[in-house]
Design an enzyme around this catalytic site. Structure first.
Site, PDB file in Angstrom:
ATOM      1  N   GLU A  33       1.074  -0.880  -0.305  1.00  0.00           N
ATOM      2  CA  GLU A  33      -0.010  -0.081   0.179  1.00  0.00           C
ATOM      3  C   GLU A  33       1.112   1.179  -0.069  1.00  0.00           C
ATOM      4  O   GLU A  33       2.059   1.025   0.906  1.00  0.00           O
ATOM      5  CB  GLU A  33      -0.929   0.025   1.174  1.00  0.00           C
ATOM      6  CG  GLU A  33      -1.174   1.131   1.192  1.00  0.00           C
ATOM      7  CD  GLU A  33      -2.988   1.480   0.293  1.00  0.00           C
ATOM      8  OE1 GLU A  33      -2.091   3.039  -0.313  1.00  0.00           O
ATOM      9  OE2 GLU A  33      -3.577   0.539  -0.543  1.00  0.00           O
ATOM     10  N   THR A  41      -9.458   3.682  -0.996  1.00  0.00           N
ATOM     11  CA  THR A  41     -10.348   5.096  -1.177  1.00  0.00           C
ATOM     12  C   THR A  41     -11.175   4.857  -0.609  1.00  0.00           C
ATOM     13  O   THR A  41     -11.937   5.581   0.131  1.00  0.00           O
ATOM     14  CB  THR A  41     -10.636   4.778  -2.573  1.00  0.00           C
ATOM     15  OG1 THR A  41      -9.612   5.171  -3.495  1.00  0.00           O
ATOM     16  CG2 THR A  41     -11.753   6.271  -3.110  1.00  0.00           C
ATOM     17  N   CYS A  42     -11.618   3.807  -0.316  1.00  0.00           N
ATOM     18  CA  CYS A  42     -13.086   3.344   0.315  1.00  0.00           C
ATOM     19  C   CYS A  42     -13.065   3.874   1.234  1.00  0.00           C
ATOM     20  O   CYS A  42     -14.119   4.526   2.232  1.00  0.00           O
ATOM     21  CB  CYS A  42     -13.737   1.820   0.341  1.00  0.00           C
ATOM     22  SG  CYS A  42     -15.284   1.658   0.721  1.00  0.00           S
ATOM     23  N   GLY A 145      -7.277  -0.295  -7.610  1.00  0.00           N
ATOM     24  CA  GLY A 145      -8.572   1.136  -7.294  1.00  0.00           C
ATOM     25  C   GLY A 145      -9.002   1.902  -8.239  1.00  0.00           C
ATOM     26  O   GLY A 145      -8.068   1.373  -9.828  1.00  0.00           O
ATOM     27  N   GLY A 181     -22.358  16.266 -12.631  1.00  0.00           N
ATOM     28  CA  GLY A 181     -22.231  14.862 -12.385  1.00  0.00           C
ATOM     29  C   GLY A 181     -23.995  14.654 -11.621  1.00  0.00           C
ATOM     30  O   GLY A 181     -23.387  15.405 -10.351  1.00  0.00           O
ATOM     31  N   ALA A 321     -17.775  -1.522  -4.319  1.00  0.00           N
ATOM     32  CA  ALA A 321     -16.201  -1.790  -2.838  1.00  0.00           C
ATOM     33  C   ALA A 321     -16.836  -3.454  -2.737  1.00  0.00           C
ATOM     34  O   ALA A 321     -15.995  -3.942  -2.664  1.00  0.00           O
ATOM     35  CB  ALA A 321     -16.484  -1.412  -1.864  1.00  0.00           C
ATOM     36  N   HIS A 445     -44.102  -6.972  11.224  1.00  0.00           N
ATOM     37  CA  HIS A 445     -44.964  -6.050  10.979  1.00  0.00           C
ATOM     38  C   HIS A 445     -44.852  -5.282  12.732  1.00  0.00           C
ATOM     39  O   HIS A 445     -44.817  -6.350  13.498  1.00  0.00           O
ATOM     40  CB  HIS A 445     -46.270  -6.549  10.928  1.00  0.00           C
ATOM     41  CG  HIS A 445     -47.406  -5.057  10.881  1.00  0.00           C
ATOM     42  ND1 HIS A 445     -47.310  -4.387   9.298  1.00  0.00           N
ATOM     43  CD2 HIS A 445     -48.417  -4.493  12.376  1.00  0.00           C
ATOM     44  CE1 HIS A 445     -48.485  -3.252  10.582  1.00  0.00           C
ATOM     45  NE2 HIS A 445     -48.908  -3.929  11.314  1.00  0.00           N
TER      46      HIS A 445
END
Length: 467
Positions: A33, A41-42, A145, A181, A321, A445
């Site tokens: 990493e 990123t996540c 990613g 966007g 993800a 319910h």
């Protein structure tokens, strides 16, 4: 030179899950990493921090507009953006530290640095101080990613003209946030600042928001967000974004071809994401990319180089993800000689606005295009006692079933807790349930899930009970 059975490049929800599953299956595993925290990123600048901000802003929205109807009287609430961001950072910190724990627990070797191929089996790790080391790996999984896309004529200064990454760390609440966007990320972050008091205008090239989801969800979400105060400029093509001091001017053409201008103090560019492959040295390993810059893989997620695999946003398919996590598990199990599978039609998509939006399976538009004979059942959330009790009456459940066999082909929900409810659709469709199967299954319910049962009743041709 250190040697490993499996090395994963990238520690997001695809990478770290792949590493854990590989370690569980007995492989000597490493993960690389480039950042100082795991989670990709996540966990760092995506799913987790955005949900933390969404939850904080939702509490503020309820305190300001909804508490009084419950008999809770408070003074005018104030939004402390510094504390909101601080809490978000605390959530991220707790979550990423959890990944560190899982790496230790599963005896996975973690390397901090940029991983790049020297050959198909050797990976160089370049650290922040410029030093490097090279490891050897029998198998490698690319899980690097994606990163935010932009438009060629937009200059991202990351101060006023920003991506989702910067939107997670603003030091003030925008007066007017212009969002380019109308997809998932733009609507979620737009919702955060709308609730905190910003004016929000969404400029979208297509004629509807969340264009990849079922049309009924897009129509309902547009209506709900407009009611909340969000403004939309649909069928509008942005042609220029200019910053002048604290003002950002967005110039565009509407569907009539006429020029329109909208000004704000911040502009969030949210036009999708692109695969991250820079610096990987793929050419040294001989790994091929497709025409869109994604790593080319076969049905087993294997690249053209037999011992190298790729998963998640860096390959074809939805950038989600949970899709990446499924793929990470799949590759690890294939390497162990197992025969896993992923049904990509049953990967759910979620938008964490409020109400939430979720869908799985085929949309009505897709079935029309494919010429499939189908039937539709729907049920409005406002007809539920649970929805009235909580005040979450917006939304609906829509179930699409095969006209002849009654097999459920798609489930689409907008409403409170839709993100959780959609799992019922995933399970039903995984086991090829019919609409009648769902309709005959008892639902507690009062719950929001009752709307699924009622929509299934409608799809079978029987009348729903509560409308």
């Amino acid at each position: 030179m250190s040697q490993f059975d499996v090395t994963v490049i990238g520690s997001g929800p695809g990478g770290y899950v792949a590493a854990i599953r590989a370690a569980q299956l007995g492989f000597k595993t490493a993960i690389i990493e480039k950042y100082s925290t795991l989670g990709g990123t996540c966990l760092n600048v995506g799913c987790i921090p955005s949900k933390a901000l969404l939850d904080s802003s939702e509490h503020f929205e309820n305190a300001k507009h909804n508490f009084a109807s419950h008999g809770i009287i408070i003074n005018e609430p104030q939004a402390d953006i510094a504390r909101i961001i601080e809490r978000k950072n605390e959530v991220v910190d707790q979550t990423t530290k959890g990944i560190n724990f899982l790496m230790d627990k599963n005896k996975i070797t973690v390397f901090e640095g940029v991983g790049s191929f020297e050959s198909a089996t050797q990976i160089k790790i370049t650290k922040k101080d410029g030093s490097s080391e090279t490891i050897e790996s029998k198998y490698t999984i690319i899980a690097t990613g994606s990163k935010p896309s932009s438009l060629p004529f937009i200059s991202l200064d990351k101060e006023r003209v920003i991506t989702s990454t910067e939107a997670l760390n603003l030091k003030e609440i925008p007066k007017h946030l212009v969002v380019i966007g109308g997809g998932v990320i733009g609507l979620e972050l737009g919702s955060v600042y709308l609730r905190l008091g910003s004016q929000v205008t969404v400029v979208e090239f297509m004629d509807k928001i969340i264009p990849g989801m079922d049309g009924a969800l897009s129509k309902e979400l547009t209506k709900v967000l407009k009611k909340q105060g969000m403004k939309f400029m649909l069928s509008t093509a942005v042609s220029a974004v200019e910053r002048n001091g604290d003002t950002v001017k967005v110039t565009a053409k509407d569907k009539k071809g006429e020029e329109v201008v909208v000004e704000g103090d911040y502009c969030l560019v949210s036009v999708g994401r692109k695969p991250y492959t820079e610096g990987l040295g793929l050419e040294k390993a001989g790994v091929e990319l497709d025409e869109r810059g994604r790593v080319k893989v076969n049905d087993h997620l294997q690249t053209n180089v037999a011992n190298i695999y790729a998963i998640g946003d860096v390959i074809k398919g939805a950038m989600l993800a949970h899709k990446a996590s499924e793929e990470g598990t799949l590759v690890a199990e294939i390497l162990a000689g197992q025969k896993p599978h992923i049904n990509y039609n049953l990967i759910p998509g979620v938008v964490y606005t409020w109400p939430e939006v979720a869908g799985v399976g085929k949309t009505e538009e897709q079935l029309k295009e494919e010429g499939v004979a189908y039937k539709v059942g729907s049920f409005p959330m406002r007809a539920l006692g649970r929805s009235r009790a909580s005040g979450d009456v917006d939304g609906l459940v829509k179930i699409i079933a095969d006209e002849k066999t009654d097999e459920v082909l798609g489930m689409h929900i907008i409403g409170a807790r839709a993100a959780d409810l959609i799992a019922e659709g995933v399970i039903a469709m995984e086991f090829r349930a019919s609409a009648e199967d769902i309709a005959r299954s008892s639902h507690a319910h009062p719950t929001y899930a009752e709307a699924i049962k009622e929509a299934a009743l409608d799809a079978t041709g029987k009348r729903p009970i509560h409308i």
